[in-house]
Design a protein around this motif. Structure first.
Motif, mmCIF file in Angstrom:
data_model
loop_
_atom_site.group_PDB
_atom_site.id
_atom_site.type_symbol
_atom_site.label_atom_id
_atom_site.label_comp_id
_atom_site.label_asym_id
_atom_site.label_seq_id
_atom_site.Cartn_x
_atom_site.Cartn_y
_atom_site.Cartn_z
ATOM 1 N N ILE A 141 -4.716 123.043 -40.999
ATOM 2 C CA ILE A 141 -4.646 122.702 -39.613
ATOM 3 C C ILE A 141 -4.770 121.244 -39.338
ATOM 4 O O ILE A 141 -5.909 120.670 -39.964
ATOM 5 C CB ILE A 141 -5.697 123.497 -38.903
ATOM 6 C CG1 ILE A 141 -5.296 125.232 -38.938
ATOM 7 C CG2 ILE A 141 -5.866 123.118 -37.339
ATOM 8 C CD1 ILE A 141 -6.778 125.898 -38.336
ATOM 9 N N THR A 142 -4.098 120.561 -38.628
ATOM 10 C CA THR A 142 -3.933 119.244 -38.465
ATOM 11 C C THR A 142 -4.464 118.849 -36.947
ATOM 12 O O THR A 142 -4.410 119.744 -36.078
ATOM 13 C CB THR A 142 -2.730 118.525 -38.647
ATOM 14 O OG1 THR A 142 -1.773 118.826 -37.710
ATOM 15 C CG2 THR A 142 -2.161 118.507 -40.148
ATOM 16 N N GLU A 143 -4.962 117.503 -36.794
ATOM 17 C CA GLU A 143 -5.447 117.042 -35.301
ATOM 18 C C GLU A 143 -4.302 117.234 -34.541
ATOM 19 O O GLU A 143 -4.341 117.757 -33.350
ATOM 20 C CB GLU A 143 -5.939 115.605 -35.475
ATOM 21 C CG GLU A 143 -6.207 115.047 -34.213
ATOM 22 C CD GLU A 143 -7.212 115.471 -33.520
ATOM 23 O OE1 GLU A 143 -7.467 115.435 -32.267
ATOM 24 O OE2 GLU A 143 -8.345 116.093 -34.144
ATOM 25 N N ASP A 144 -3.101 116.941 -34.736
ATOM 26 C CA ASP A 144 -1.920 117.010 -33.907
ATOM 27 C C ASP A 144 -1.657 118.526 -33.779
ATOM 28 O O ASP A 144 -1.343 118.666 -32.339
ATOM 29 C CB ASP A 144 -0.608 116.658 -34.607
ATOM 30 C CG ASP A 144 0.720 116.492 -34.052
ATOM 31 O OD1 ASP A 144 0.437 115.950 -32.874
ATOM 32 O OD2 ASP A 144 1.690 117.091 -34.192
ATOM 33 N N MET A 145 -1.807 119.375 -34.396
ATOM 34 C CA MET A 145 -1.840 121.044 -34.233
ATOM 35 C C MET A 145 -2.661 121.225 -33.056
ATOM 36 O O MET A 145 -2.503 122.028 -32.243
ATOM 37 C CB MET A 145 -1.734 121.832 -35.553
ATOM 38 C CG MET A 145 -0.776 121.824 -36.437
ATOM 39 S SD MET A 145 -1.092 122.441 -38.055
ATOM 40 C CE MET A 145 -0.888 124.003 -37.675
ATOM 41 N N VAL A 146 -3.832 120.705 -33.151
ATOM 42 C CA VAL A 146 -4.924 121.217 -32.244
ATOM 43 C C VAL A 146 -4.708 120.487 -31.128
ATOM 44 O O VAL A 146 -4.905 121.307 -30.036
ATOM 45 C CB VAL A 146 -6.438 120.710 -32.755
ATOM 46 C CG1 VAL A 146 -7.569 120.699 -31.753
ATOM 47 C CG2 VAL A 146 -6.791 121.473 -34.110
#
Length: 55
Positions: free
Chosen positions: A35-40
């Motif tokens: 899970i990446t910051e972009d996904m969040v």
């Protein structure tokens, strides 16, 4: 007694949007996807768009 010295600020640069945050999801094939910051951020934006307007 000597006055304490304030800690130095050890600031680091922010992580890139595609850097893993420590969690993961499992896809249909059983692969672990970090899970990446972009996904969040994308998920939060979608939730905000779908949320009913406040009165």
């Amino acid at each position: 007694m000597t006055p304490s010295t304030p800690p130095t600020d050890n600031w680091t640069s922010p992580l890139p949007p595609d850097a893993p945050l420590g969690g993961a999801i499992i896809d249909e094939q059983g692969r672990e996807i970090p899970i990446t910051e972009d996904m969040v951020q994308r998920a939060c934006s979608e939730l905000e768009q779908d949320a009913p307007a406040a009165d």
